[in-house]
Write an enzyme that holds these catalytic residues in place. Sequence first.
Site, short mmCIF file in Angstrom:
data_model
loop_
_atom_site.label_atom_id
_atom_site.label_comp_id
_atom_site.label_asym_id
_atom_site.label_seq_id
_atom_site.Cartn_x
_atom_site.Cartn_y
_atom_site.Cartn_z
N SER A 175 0.84 -1.19 0.00
CA SER A 175 0.00 0.00 0.00
C SER A 175 0.88 1.25 0.00
O SER A 175 1.58 1.51 -0.97
CB SER A 175 -0.98 -0.04 1.18
OG SER A 175 -2.02 0.89 1.02
N HIS A 190 -4.57 -1.43 -4.30
CA HIS A 190 -5.96 -1.82 -4.02
C HIS A 190 -6.85 -1.48 -5.22
O HIS A 190 -7.97 -0.98 -5.09
CB HIS A 190 -6.47 -1.11 -2.76
CG HIS A 190 -5.52 -1.19 -1.61
ND1 HIS A 190 -5.07 -2.38 -1.10
CD2 HIS A 190 -4.91 -0.20 -0.87
CE1 HIS A 190 -4.23 -2.14 -0.10
NE2 HIS A 190 -4.11 -0.83 0.05
#
Length: 247
Positions: free
Chosen positions: A138, A174
């Site tokens: 991330s 994501h």
Amino acid sequence: MTASSPTILATSAGYVPHPRLRFTFGPMMALAVDLASERGLVDGPLARICNIGTASGDDSGFQRDMEEAARDAGYVLHHLSLFSQPNVDDVESYLRSFDVIWVNGGSVVNLLAVWRAHGLPEILRTLWQEGVVLAGISAGSLCWFQGGTTDSYGPELAPVTDALGFLPYGNSVHHDSEDGRRPLVHRLVADGTFAEAHCTDDGTGLVYRGTELAEAVTEKDGASAWRVRRSADGTTVEEQIPTRLLG
């Protein structure tokens, strides 16, 4: 690229469920260790991993969870903490003692500000060029690129364009699970903010040798990675990158 090239593993993956622990490390972390092993970096039977949790404020509870996951997976894991001051005297020498540097998720904008205050960009670039494997999830993926899509400023996704730039692309993490990621990164490529963007669904990662994308991998069957480019008419084209399923 040869195996001796500087290596980055940029992911939307790394942690998998465990019946007793908050999580354990999955095939993605094993790949990071393998990348270090193939380059002769791992010294002895246990891989040494440094977790940098700046993006979540060096949360001590999560650090303990990381230590438990490492114990379960058979790794030696320590932390570089920067709050409220560095936990070591010589950050560069400390980081050089590890096989893999793993950067956790959270606020990539805050991570970049704190790292710059402590000289981390220059240190990490040097270690990357020396062969220490850089990896993360991330925010720990976004940081290595020119920038990408982030929720660091609030619930509405926004661009970040001043990341470290070790990799000359934009990045969307994501990509399949947060609805705003795909349209925003397409807009950033269409308007020329990024010439090209590399994107990861949850469960996938991208391996770079030097600045070249070597392969896409996944620990989740069916998850993909993507390349976004601008076409001649100024629109964007998203191409699926073939992924290798990790064991």
